[in-house]
Design an enzyme around this catalytic site. Structure first.
Site, PDB file in Angstrom:
ATOM      1  N   TYR A  51      76.829  72.563   7.235  1.00 56.96           N
ATOM      2  CA  TYR A  51      76.451  73.951   6.977  1.00 56.96           C
ATOM      3  C   TYR A  51      75.182  74.283   7.752  1.00 56.96           C
ATOM      4  O   TYR A  51      74.445  73.407   8.182  1.00 56.96           O
ATOM      5  CB  TYR A  51      76.253  74.197   5.475  1.00 56.96           C
TER       6      TYR A  51
ATOM      7  N   LYS B  17      81.698  81.175  17.788  1.00 51.45           N
ATOM      8  CA  LYS B  17      81.440  79.887  18.440  1.00 51.45           C
ATOM      9  C   LYS B  17      80.170  79.988  19.265  1.00 51.45           C
ATOM     10  O   LYS B  17      79.938  80.981  19.952  1.00 51.45           O
ATOM     11  CB  LYS B  17      82.624  79.523  19.330  1.00 51.45           C
TER      12      LYS B  17
ATOM     13  N   SER C 243      72.859  68.888   7.255  1.00 52.46           N
ATOM     14  CA  SER C 243      73.143  70.215   7.791  1.00 52.46           C
ATOM     15  C   SER C 243      72.881  70.254   9.286  1.00 52.46           C
ATOM     16  O   SER C 243      72.596  69.244   9.910  1.00 52.46           O
ATOM     17  CB  SER C 243      72.277  71.272   7.118  1.00 52.46           C
TER      18      SER C 243
END
Length: 117
Positions: free
Chosen positions: A58, A9, A25
């Site tokens: 992504y 994270k 993205s």
């Protein structure tokens, strides 16, 4: 059996750009990617602290040391420059592996730079 757990994270980074006319993205400073163990093209979940939006996209590698956090394509509609977001990646592992796994958690400074104590 495999379960899905948080792999890493990047906690509370600031959006520096939002580029609507892009394939899609999130572009992330390569220093932050390395610190969080993220790979280019890896799936991530984005949580926007300012408006509660959540999305999946992504990773695209951004310039190292730039502090860039840029939401691209449709994701650009889910945040504004200056918003604070959390970027989360997940991995699949066995229950036994998950019991001892330690996620890589990164707490950048207000300029999206790594802080070393």
């Amino acid at each position: 059996m495999f379960i899905t757990v948080m792999k890493s994270k990047i906690h509370r980074v600031r959006v520096t750009q939002a580029e609507l006319n892009y394939v899609g993205s999130i572009t992330i400073d390569e220093d932050l990617m390395d610190a969080a163990g993220l790979l280019e093209n890896e799936q991530v979940h984005i949580v926007n602290n300012n408006n509660g939006e959540r999305l999946i996209t992504y990773v695209i590698k951004g310039e190292r040391g730039s502090g860039i956090i840029c939401l691209n394509g449709a994701a650009a509609r889910r945040a504004q420059v200056g918003d604070i977001i959390i970027i989360i990646s997940y991995g699949m592992m066995t229950t036994d592996e998950a019991k001892t796994y330690k996620p890589q958690v990164v707490f950048p400074d207000i300029n999206n730079r790594l802080v070393f104590n």
